[in-house]
Design a protein around this motif. Sequence first.
Motif, PDB file in Angstrom:
ATOM      1  N   GLY A 119       0.861  -1.186   0.000  1.00  0.00           N
ATOM      2  CA  GLY A 119       0.000   0.000   0.000  1.00  0.00           C
ATOM      3  C   GLY A 119       0.895   1.231   0.000  1.00  0.00           C
ATOM      4  O   GLY A 119       2.058   1.163   0.429  1.00  0.00           O
ATOM      5  N   SER A 120       0.379   2.348  -0.497  1.00  0.00           N
ATOM      6  CA  SER A 120       1.255   3.527  -0.517  1.00  0.00           C
ATOM      7  C   SER A 120       1.412   4.117   0.873  1.00  0.00           C
ATOM      8  O   SER A 120       2.355   4.855   1.137  1.00  0.00           O
ATOM      9  CB  SER A 120       0.748   4.566  -1.515  1.00  0.00           C
ATOM     10  N   ASP A 121       0.522   3.790   1.803  1.00  0.00           N
ATOM     11  CA  ASP A 121       0.714   4.226   3.188  1.00  0.00           C
ATOM     12  C   ASP A 121       2.090   3.806   3.689  1.00  0.00           C
ATOM     13  O   ASP A 121       2.748   4.542   4.420  1.00  0.00           O
ATOM     14  CB  ASP A 121      -0.362   3.615   4.100  1.00  0.00           C
ATOM     15  N   GLU A 122       2.523   2.607   3.287  1.00  0.00           N
ATOM     16  CA  GLU A 122       3.829   2.135   3.748  1.00  0.00           C
ATOM     17  C   GLU A 122       4.964   2.951   3.136  1.00  0.00           C
ATOM     18  O   GLU A 122       5.938   3.297   3.825  1.00  0.00           O
ATOM     19  CB  GLU A 122       3.999   0.643   3.432  1.00  0.00           C
ATOM     20  N   THR A 169      -5.824  17.786   5.111  1.00  0.00           N
ATOM     21  CA  THR A 169      -5.219  16.855   4.159  1.00  0.00           C
ATOM     22  C   THR A 169      -5.327  15.434   4.707  1.00  0.00           C
ATOM     23  O   THR A 169      -6.102  15.188   5.643  1.00  0.00           O
ATOM     24  CB  THR A 169      -3.760  17.264   3.836  1.00  0.00           C
ATOM     25  N   TYR A 170      -4.574  14.530   4.146  1.00  0.00           N
ATOM     26  CA  TYR A 170      -4.669  13.114   4.515  1.00  0.00           C
ATOM     27  C   TYR A 170      -4.329  12.918   5.995  1.00  0.00           C
ATOM     28  O   TYR A 170      -3.273  13.346   6.467  1.00  0.00           O
ATOM     29  CB  TYR A 170      -3.708  12.320   3.631  1.00  0.00           C
ATOM     30  N   GLY A 171      -5.225  12.249   6.717  1.00  0.00           N
ATOM     31  CA  GLY A 171      -5.099  12.122   8.164  1.00  0.00           C
ATOM     32  C   GLY A 171      -3.934  11.287   8.649  1.00  0.00           C
ATOM     33  O   GLY A 171      -3.620  11.280   9.847  1.00  0.00           O
ATOM     34  N   VAL A 225       5.164  14.146  -2.971  1.00  0.00           N
ATOM     35  CA  VAL A 225       3.869  14.432  -3.588  1.00  0.00           C
ATOM     36  C   VAL A 225       3.074  13.126  -3.609  1.00  0.00           C
ATOM     37  O   VAL A 225       3.458  12.157  -4.271  1.00  0.00           O
ATOM     38  CB  VAL A 225       4.032  15.014  -5.013  1.00  0.00           C
ATOM     39  N   ASP A 226       2.006  13.105  -2.840  1.00  0.00           N
ATOM     40  CA  ASP A 226       1.174  11.907  -2.675  1.00  0.00           C
ATOM     41  C   ASP A 226       0.077  11.947  -3.748  1.00  0.00           C
ATOM     42  O   ASP A 226      -0.882  12.702  -3.637  1.00  0.00           O
ATOM     43  CB  ASP A 226       0.592  11.929  -1.259  1.00  0.00           C
ATOM     44  N   GLU A 227       0.244  11.129  -4.784  1.00  0.00           N
ATOM     45  CA  GLU A 227      -0.660  11.167  -5.935  1.00  0.00           C
ATOM     46  C   GLU A 227      -1.645   9.992  -5.952  1.00  0.00           C
ATOM     47  O   GLU A 227      -1.914   9.408  -6.996  1.00  0.00           O
ATOM     48  CB  GLU A 227       0.155  11.202  -7.233  1.00  0.00           C
ATOM     49  N   ALA A 228      -2.214   9.678  -4.786  1.00  0.00           N
ATOM     50  CA  ALA A 228      -3.142   8.543  -4.708  1.00  0.00           C
ATOM     51  C   ALA A 228      -4.300   8.685  -5.707  1.00  0.00           C
ATOM     52  O   ALA A 228      -4.834   7.690  -6.191  1.00  0.00           O
ATOM     53  CB  ALA A 228      -3.680   8.425  -3.278  1.00  0.00           C
ATOM     54  N   TYR A 229      -4.694   9.954  -6.003  1.00  0.00           N
ATOM     55  CA  TYR A 229      -5.886  10.170  -6.839  1.00  0.00           C
ATOM     56  C   TYR A 229      -5.578  10.772  -8.204  1.00  0.00           C
ATOM     57  O   TYR A 229      -6.475  11.239  -8.901  1.00  0.00           O
ATOM     58  CB  TYR A 229      -6.862  11.095  -6.083  1.00  0.00           C
ATOM     59  N   VAL A 230      -4.312  10.765  -8.587  1.00  0.00           N
ATOM     60  CA  VAL A 230      -3.899  11.524  -9.772  1.00  0.00           C
ATOM     61  C   VAL A 230      -4.562  11.029 -11.060  1.00  0.00           C
ATOM     62  O   VAL A 230      -4.793  11.821 -11.984  1.00  0.00           O
ATOM     63  CB  VAL A 230      -2.351  11.506  -9.896  1.00  0.00           C
ATOM     64  N   GLN A 255       2.434   6.867  -5.416  1.00  0.00           N
ATOM     65  CA  GLN A 255       1.153   6.490  -6.032  1.00  0.00           C
ATOM     66  C   GLN A 255       0.692   5.140  -5.473  1.00  0.00           C
ATOM     67  O   GLN A 255       1.390   4.518  -4.679  1.00  0.00           O
ATOM     68  CB  GLN A 255       1.281   6.419  -7.559  1.00  0.00           C
ATOM     69  N   THR A 256      -0.493   4.712  -5.885  1.00  0.00           N
ATOM     70  CA  THR A 256      -1.061   3.482  -5.328  1.00  0.00           C
ATOM     71  C   THR A 256      -1.899   2.738  -6.353  1.00  0.00           C
ATOM     72  O   THR A 256      -2.419   3.350  -7.292  1.00  0.00           O
ATOM     73  CB  THR A 256      -1.934   3.821  -4.092  1.00  0.00           C
ATOM     74  N   CYS A 257      -2.019   1.444  -6.169  1.00  0.00           N
ATOM     75  CA  CYS A 257      -2.939   0.644  -6.981  1.00  0.00           C
ATOM     76  C   CYS A 257      -4.310   0.535  -6.311  1.00  0.00           C
ATOM     77  O   CYS A 257      -5.201  -0.140  -6.814  1.00  0.00           O
ATOM     78  CB  CYS A 257      -2.370  -0.765  -7.196  1.00  0.00           C
ATOM     79  N   SER A 258      -4.480   1.213  -5.154  1.00  0.00           N
ATOM     80  CA  SER A 258      -5.715   1.027  -4.387  1.00  0.00           C
ATOM     81  C   SER A 258      -6.918   1.736  -4.989  1.00  0.00           C
ATOM     82  O   SER A 258      -8.053   1.285  -4.812  1.00  0.00           O
ATOM     83  CB  SER A 258      -5.530   1.555  -2.962  1.00  0.00           C
ATOM     84  N   LYS A 259      -6.705   2.882  -5.644  1.00  0.00           N
ATOM     85  CA  LYS A 259      -7.851   3.677  -6.056  1.00  0.00           C
ATOM     86  C   LYS A 259      -8.146   3.461  -7.538  1.00  0.00           C
ATOM     87  O   LYS A 259      -9.158   2.884  -7.891  1.00  0.00           O
ATOM     88  CB  LYS A 259      -7.599   5.167  -5.748  1.00  0.00           C
ATOM     89  N   SER A 260      -7.237   3.888  -8.416  1.00  0.00           N
ATOM     90  CA  SER A 260      -7.531   3.820  -9.852  1.00  0.00           C
ATOM     91  C   SER A 260      -7.284   2.431 -10.450  1.00  0.00           C
ATOM     92  O   SER A 260      -7.671   2.180 -11.586  1.00  0.00           O
ATOM     93  CB  SER A 260      -6.694   4.848 -10.607  1.00  0.00           C
ATOM     94  N   ALA A 320      -5.345  -5.754  -2.385  1.00  0.00           N
ATOM     95  CA  ALA A 320      -4.051  -6.410  -2.606  1.00  0.00           C
ATOM     96  C   ALA A 320      -2.934  -5.718  -1.839  1.00  0.00           C
ATOM     97  O   ALA A 320      -1.895  -6.313  -1.575  1.00  0.00           O
ATOM     98  CB  ALA A 320      -3.709  -6.433  -4.098  1.00  0.00           C
ATOM     99  N   ARG A 321      -3.140  -4.447  -1.467  1.00  0.00           N
ATOM    100  CA  ARG A 321      -2.142  -3.627  -0.789  1.00  0.00           C
ATOM    101  C   ARG A 321      -0.898  -3.486  -1.661  1.00  0.00           C
ATOM    102  O   ARG A 321       0.085  -4.218  -1.505  1.00  0.00           O
ATOM    103  CB  ARG A 321      -1.756  -4.194   0.602  1.00  0.00           C
ATOM    104  N   LEU A 322      -0.942  -2.571  -2.588  1.00  0.00           N
ATOM    105  CA  LEU A 322       0.211  -2.338  -3.449  1.00  0.00           C
ATOM    106  C   LEU A 322       0.336  -0.845  -3.749  1.00  0.00           C
ATOM    107  O   LEU A 322      -0.564  -0.242  -4.339  1.00  0.00           O
ATOM    108  CB  LEU A 322       0.081  -3.139  -4.756  1.00  0.00           C
TER     109      LEU A 322
HETATM  110  C1  LIG Z   1      -5.967   6.154  -0.018  1.00  0.00           C
HETATM  111  C2  LIG Z   1      -4.815   7.086   0.174  1.00  0.00           C
HETATM  112  C3  LIG Z   1      -3.493   6.634   0.306  1.00  0.00           C
HETATM  113  C4  LIG Z   1      -3.026   5.242   0.446  1.00  0.00           C
HETATM  114  O1  LIG Z   1      -3.692   4.187   0.220  1.00  0.00           O
HETATM  115  P1  LIG Z   1      -3.029   2.750   0.134  1.00  0.00           P
HETATM  116  O2  LIG Z   1      -4.210   1.878   0.054  1.00  0.00           O
HETATM  117  O3  LIG Z   1      -2.196   2.539   1.366  1.00  0.00           O
HETATM  118  O4  LIG Z   1      -2.183   2.760  -1.091  1.00  0.00           O
HETATM  119  C5  LIG Z   1      -2.481   7.555   0.360  1.00  0.00           C
HETATM  120  N1  LIG Z   1      -2.720   8.857   0.338  1.00  0.00           N
HETATM  121  C6  LIG Z   1      -3.960   9.330   0.225  1.00  0.00           C
HETATM  122  C7  LIG Z   1      -4.149  10.803   0.179  1.00  0.00           C
HETATM  123  C8  LIG Z   1      -5.042   8.466   0.163  1.00  0.00           C
HETATM  124  O5  LIG Z   1      -6.283   8.955   0.126  1.00  0.00           O
END
Ligand SMILES: *Cc1c(COP(=O)(O)O)cnc(C)c1O
Length: 355
Positions: free
Chosen positions: A85-88, A110-112, A180-185, A206-211, A217-219
């Motif tokens: 996950g990108s959180d990591e 912003t992101y909590g 630069v956290d592009e989770a939603y880019v 970036q992350t595979c979680s949203k788009s 899968a947590r990636l």
């Molecule tokens: C959802 C989100 C993430 C991370 O999500 P992962 O599932 O851990 O990849 C990161 N930053 C923002 C701003 C998010 O909303």
Amino acid sequence: MSRFLSKRLSDLVPYVPGEQPTDMAYIKLNTNESPYPPSPMVLERLVSAALDKLNLYPDPTGKALRQKIAAQYGLEPENVFLSNGSDEALAFAFMAFCDEKTPAAFADVTYGFYPVYCDLFGIPRAVIPLRSDFTLCADDYVGIGKTIIIANPNAPTGLAVSLDAIEKILAANPDNVVIVDEAYVDFGGDTAVGLIQKYDNLLVVQTCSKSRSLAGARLGFAFGCKALIDDIDAVRYSFNSYNVSRPALLAGEAAFDDAAYYDAMCRRVIATREKTAEGLKALGFQMTASVANFLFARHPEASGGDLYRQLKARGILVRHFDKNRISDYLRITIGTPEQMKALLSALAVILGRET
Ligand SMILES: *Cc1c(COP(=O)(O)O)cnc(C)c1O
């Protein structure tokens, strides 16, 4: 709390993920997941023959997936980092690039997870307020001598910062890392990936979680110059060298093989977002100009908390943050057109606007 917990953690307030209740089947519009399944190629790749190897550790370098991601973004594999996950990746970056002398700087809305990482790792923070319309002012970040974290597009507002503003911040802080956290880019923002060759202080996450429909899968992944990537890789090898599982690596490889599928899903989400925004406006809602896979909306005649509770009672979950500046708002994930229709109907009933 047990009597054994480290003093260091006694005041820690953990991040609260969106609720995942199991008491009934909800329309889930509260955690910004994709309403669409992963690409058929992902499902084909995760067959039993591949999963037979679960007795073996995954490739700790994730080489095959890093090569694929690098090729898609016009970079070298040495510029790509993989995470659970990108959180990591964000957590590793806070560990690597912030300390007592180098605080973390980020917006008030912003992101909590950013303040939580500061608390967990003992990092001081500078909270930089957004303007009254929730836009970010690049001038507030010029030469501040801190590690800067910007979610772009931002959560929960959905507002994007221009690449010019990002570049201004990078150029004005050459001796500090800008994350630069592009989770939603992929839902309408502009990625800063193209600036990596020019700025050795840029880390894009970036992350595979949203788009890419792979929240389960947590990636996650990150881009930066080789030296930055080596730094967070050193943290990773000091924490969990097998941070990305075999199924996650396989799913990720297949996902990047089917970019066309995800482009199509993102276009659907964007179209549904625009349509939903119209529907909400017709009900009297006010919204930010979100370019993410959610809308951030408030109603002048109803409190955010009330709307949240009344929607939940009707089987629809959205996110409400009982926080300064945003307690009037709901963050509504874009689901399928049918789910959004159900949302708009429920809101019409709640607001007494049935036609
Ligand atoms: C959802 C989100 C993430 C991370 O999500 P992962 O599932 O851990 O990849 C990161 N930053 C923002 C701003 C998010 O909303």
